[in-house]
Design an enzyme around this catalytic site. Structure first.
Site, PDB file in Angstrom:
ATOM      1  N   LYS A 283       1.099  -8.040   9.222  1.00  0.00           N
ATOM      2  CA  LYS A 283       1.049  -7.409  10.739  1.00  0.00           C
ATOM      3  C   LYS A 283       0.070  -8.450  11.679  1.00  0.00           C
ATOM      4  O   LYS A 283       0.105  -8.297  12.799  1.00  0.00           O
ATOM      5  CB  LYS A 283       0.969  -5.991  10.781  1.00  0.00           C
ATOM      6  CG  LYS A 283       1.827  -5.094  10.219  1.00  0.00           C
ATOM      7  CD  LYS A 283       1.670  -3.654  10.402  1.00  0.00           C
ATOM      8  CE  LYS A 283       2.700  -2.683   9.772  1.00  0.00           C
ATOM      9  NZ  LYS A 283       2.822  -2.548   8.431  1.00  0.00           N
TER      10      LYS A 283
ATOM     11  N   CYS B 231       7.292   4.234  11.059  1.00  0.00           N
ATOM     12  CA  CYS B 231       6.991   2.912  10.515  1.00  0.00           C
ATOM     13  C   CYS B 231       7.426   2.644   9.033  1.00  0.00           C
ATOM     14  O   CYS B 231       7.389   1.514   8.381  1.00  0.00           O
ATOM     15  CB  CYS B 231       5.418   2.580  10.528  1.00  0.00           C
ATOM     16  SG  CYS B 231       4.511   3.314  11.972  1.00  0.00           S
TER      17      CYS B 231
ATOM     18  N   HIS C  22       0.681  -1.978   4.061  1.00  0.00           N
ATOM     19  CA  HIS C  22       1.002  -1.417   5.550  1.00  0.00           C
ATOM     20  C   HIS C  22      -0.019  -2.053   6.386  1.00  0.00           C
ATOM     21  O   HIS C  22       0.316  -2.326   7.654  1.00  0.00           O
ATOM     22  CB  HIS C  22       1.069   0.228   5.564  1.00  0.00           C
ATOM     23  CG  HIS C  22       1.567   0.726   6.786  1.00  0.00           C
ATOM     24  ND1 HIS C  22       2.823   0.164   7.173  1.00  0.00           N
ATOM     25  CD2 HIS C  22       1.334   1.480   7.591  1.00  0.00           C
ATOM     26  CE1 HIS C  22       3.150   1.130   8.452  1.00  0.00           C
ATOM     27  NE2 HIS C  22       2.014   1.869   8.692  1.00  0.00           N
TER      28      HIS C  22
ATOM     29  N   HIS D 298       3.012  -5.156  14.744  1.00  0.00           N
ATOM     30  CA  HIS D 298       3.678  -3.981  13.997  1.00  0.00           C
ATOM     31  C   HIS D 298       4.950  -3.810  14.554  1.00  0.00           C
ATOM     32  O   HIS D 298       5.055  -3.351  15.666  1.00  0.00           O
ATOM     33  CB  HIS D 298       2.589  -2.876  14.337  1.00  0.00           C
ATOM     34  CG  HIS D 298       3.037  -1.650  13.281  1.00  0.00           C
ATOM     35  ND1 HIS D 298       4.118  -1.521  12.634  1.00  0.00           N
ATOM     36  CD2 HIS D 298       2.293  -0.440  12.990  1.00  0.00           C
ATOM     37  CE1 HIS D 298       4.322  -0.391  12.082  1.00  0.00           C
ATOM     38  NE2 HIS D 298       3.230   0.326  11.976  1.00  0.00           N
TER      39      HIS D 298
ATOM     40  N   PHE E  23       3.786   7.370  10.593  1.00  0.00           N
ATOM     41  CA  PHE E  23       3.632   8.736  11.384  1.00  0.00           C
ATOM     42  C   PHE E  23       4.561   9.768  10.885  1.00  0.00           C
ATOM     43  O   PHE E  23       5.627   9.513  10.645  1.00  0.00           O
ATOM     44  CB  PHE E  23       3.454   8.485  12.832  1.00  0.00           C
ATOM     45  CG  PHE E  23       2.436   8.055  13.413  1.00  0.00           C
ATOM     46  CD1 PHE E  23       1.295   7.627  12.584  1.00  0.00           C
ATOM     47  CD2 PHE E  23       2.319   7.682  14.697  1.00  0.00           C
ATOM     48  CE1 PHE E  23       0.037   7.084  13.459  1.00  0.00           C
ATOM     49  CE2 PHE E  23       1.328   7.235  15.405  1.00  0.00           C
ATOM     50  CZ  PHE E  23       0.112   6.986  14.809  1.00  0.00           C
TER      51      PHE E  23
ATOM     52  N   GLU F  72      -5.355   3.587   2.979  1.00  0.00           N
ATOM     53  CA  GLU F  72      -4.388   2.565   1.706  1.00  0.00           C
ATOM     54  C   GLU F  72      -5.174   1.814   0.977  1.00  0.00           C
ATOM     55  O   GLU F  72      -4.769   1.934  -0.154  1.00  0.00           O
ATOM     56  CB  GLU F  72      -3.545   1.597   2.803  1.00  0.00           C
ATOM     57  CG  GLU F  72      -2.641   0.916   1.948  1.00  0.00           C
ATOM     58  CD  GLU F  72      -1.806  -0.022   2.751  1.00  0.00           C
ATOM     59  OE1 GLU F  72      -0.899  -0.556   2.360  1.00  0.00           O
ATOM     60  OE2 GLU F  72      -2.062  -0.337   4.148  1.00  0.00           O
TER      61      GLU F  72
END
Length: 405
Positions: free
Chosen positions: A326, A162, A294, A331, A390, A305
């Site tokens: 998003k 990502c 994010h 995403h 990830f 976050e």
């Protein structure tokens, strides 16, 4: 060190094909998420995604081109064409030698891979098309953009899940700032809405049940999307000399690794990336008034976050306006950071912060100033755009509004 500015951007997304349709969707708080139409969904527990339904490859490419380009490459090329056109760049043979291409993608040509796995394993075919490898390889978008525009400087692709786009933009920024190139086509693309990819994501149990609701207490997970965004970066003096319209300045970039868990985010890793971006940009925490988060709408990411922003920025976090786009464009994995950089530039240039739509309930552990459901007007001088992937890979961009100096 040399200064680096953005002089062009191009977008393909579920909100429409083209930068203006994307930005208008953000201003309106419009969702690009809906029922999946491009593939059969029987057997999937998730039947909605952020498809770029208006993107039809045959409207942009010849049959011979399409035989070479997976959908992800098609999107990247269309976004690059719009970005190059806005920049107005006309590169001489000499300048092409110092023109870079850095494009992020997490998965590469998944439509090609999915289709051909089905042919070989499902239907027992013993031969496949000779262009399968150039279609599915992860560097195809970067290579095809380089070929299209004759960009003969450094060219490579970045695959960090990502964070791929933010890593690509950050590396292009550092390359120009250090003198390794004078301009770059950079950003990211992803088109992984295939049966196999969606089935794999279902296995992680992070997919939303209904809508994408970042930071809302009743969120249920992320929604997969597809799209591409490309930015044209240039060395400032070169851009000014040719009279280019400057969209924003990139001031800094920070990247870290959690070095802990392959899927669970780390507060420490994210906070260190934020601090690194500020240090690289030579900005104080108080200078930042907006963060494009994010914000995946998973509990682990959203809460980590918010805590990381507080840890990195201290009391200055109270003055932040935070949003996750998003919620509208889904995403887009390797393409996400590039789309979000375009949204961040809109906030800086126009003073319009895109909303986090579908927000219903405050989460006490996400207690920052979330811009919810409707766009907000605010004059912002500097902003961050976060990507936390990830693998524990974190990439944060620091951008500033261009004021002609």
């Amino acid at each position: 060190m040399r200064r680096v500015v953005v002089t062009g951007s191009g977008v393909v997304s579920s909100l429409g094909v083209g930068r203006e349709r994307f930005l208008q969707g953000l201003r309106e708080g419009r969702s690009g998420i809906g029922p999946i139409q491009m593939i059969p969904t029987e057997g999937l527990s998730t039947n909605f995604a952020a498809e770029a339904r208006d993107f039809i490859g045959e409207e942009h490419f010849s049959r011979s081109d399409i035989s070479l380009f997976d959908r992800v490459t098609q999107m990247a090329l269309v976004a690059a064409a719009e970005a190059m056109a806005q920049s107005g760049l006309e590169l001489s043979d000499e300048r092409k030698l110092r023109a870079a291409t850095v494009i992020g993608t997490s998965m590469g040509g998944q439509h090609t891979q999915d289709d051909n796995y089905r042919l070989v394993y499902g239907e027992g075919k013993t031969r496949v098309h000779p262009f399968i490898v150039p279609r599915l390889m992860a560097n195809a978008p970067a290579s095809q953009i380089s070929i299209k525009y004759g960009l003969k400087g450094p060219a490579w692709s970045v695959s960090t899940a990502c964070a791929s786009s933010n890593h690509a933009i950050g590396q292009a920024f550092h390359l120009i700032r250090s003198g390794g190139a004078d301009m770059a086509a950079t950003g990211g693309a992803e088109s992984g809405l295939t049966y196999g990819v969606l089935k794999a994501w279902e296995g992680l149990r992070v997919m939303a049940r209904d809508a994408c609701r970042p930071f809302s207490r009743n969120r249920s997970g992320m929604v997969q999307g597809e799209g591409a965004a490309v930015l044209i970066l240039e060395e400032l003096e070169s851009a000014k000399a040719r009279g280019a319209e400057i969209l924003a300045e990139i001031l800094g970039f920070g990247m870290t690794s959690d070095a802990s868990d392959i899927v669970q985010p780390s507060l420490d890793g994210a906070a260190r990336a934020i601090r690194a971006a500020l240090e690289d940009a030579r900005l104080s925490p108080e200078a930042i008034r907006h963060v494009n988060a994010h914000g995946t709408a998973t509990q682990a990411n959203d809460r980590t976050e918010c805590a990381a922003l507080r840890a990195a920025l201290g009391p200055a976090a109270e003055a932040l306006s935070v949003t996750s786009t998003k919620s509208m464009h889904g995403h887009c994995i390797g393409g996400a950071g590039a789309l979000e950089a375009v949204a961040t530039i809109m906030a800086l240039r126009e003073g319009i912060i895109a909303p986090t739509i579908n927000y219903e309930e405050p989460d006490p552990e996400c207690d920052l100033d979330i811009v919810t459901n409707c766009a907000r007007e605010a004059k912002i001088s500097a902003a961050l755009s976060n990507s936390f992937a990830f693998g524990g890979l974190n990439a944060v961009l620091a951008l500033r509004r261009w004021e002609g100096s």
